[in-house]
Design an enzyme around this catalytic site. Sequence first.
Site: not given
Ligand code: 6GU
Length: 229
Positions: A87, A114, A159, A174
């Site tokens: 994230p 984590e 794709r 698209d």
């Molecule tokens: Cl790539 N990994 C995780 N664990 N949570 C996320 C993410 C990735 N992208 C958004 N939330």
Amino acid sequence: MRIDIISIFPDFFEPLKLSLIGKAQEKNLVEINIHDLRDFTHDKHKTVDDAPYGGGPGMVMSPTPWGDAIDSILNTTEQATLIIPTPSGEAFIQKTANQLTTEEHLIFACGRYEGIDARVAQHYINSEKIKEVKEISLGNYVLNGGEVASIAIIEAVTRLIPGVLGNEESAIDDSFAPGEMEDRTEGPIFTRPPVWRDLEVPEILLSGDHKKIADWRKSQQSSATPKSS
Ligand code: 6GU
């Protein structure tokens, strides 16, 4: 394209055998190899995590099995791009998929808990066998691990490989496609029957006037940022 995925949940990737990605593998357009991180542990309990230095809740993935797993893949390739879904990574957008689709070899390191000890990314940035380390986020929310994110990235990237989509599913018009659709999404679409539960298909789509239909469709497109409530 070759794709290697390292995860403690190899079963997560069973769906990649289905549909267009499954067919792409049969056609040898994509080779996908799944690796169980626990195969690269050396203790009886196949430990992959440990407590965070500095304290705090949760567990951190140990760099040792990650290094061994990634090295074992790098021993079988010229060069690869290492993708670490997290994230805290850079946002994954269509442009990212367009760039990644030209790569020969992608390695996905799917962390849990984590996350993965930060030295894994640091180490491979300086490896001759790694073209680039990309930490990628799907958006501003938290998933339980990199598995679902990796599947989303793999679907968006594969794709775009020529031959993966048939003519019927072609990617050129698209949403987000390079050119006119770059920052736009397509509007609503309809098929038969012409009336369903009292709801009618917009009349213009039944008119047979291709110019008017094209103009109407354009008027129905939206700018790309998803609306939040
Ligand atoms: Cl790539 N990994 C995780 N664990 N949570 C996320 C993410 C990735 N992208 C958004 N939330």
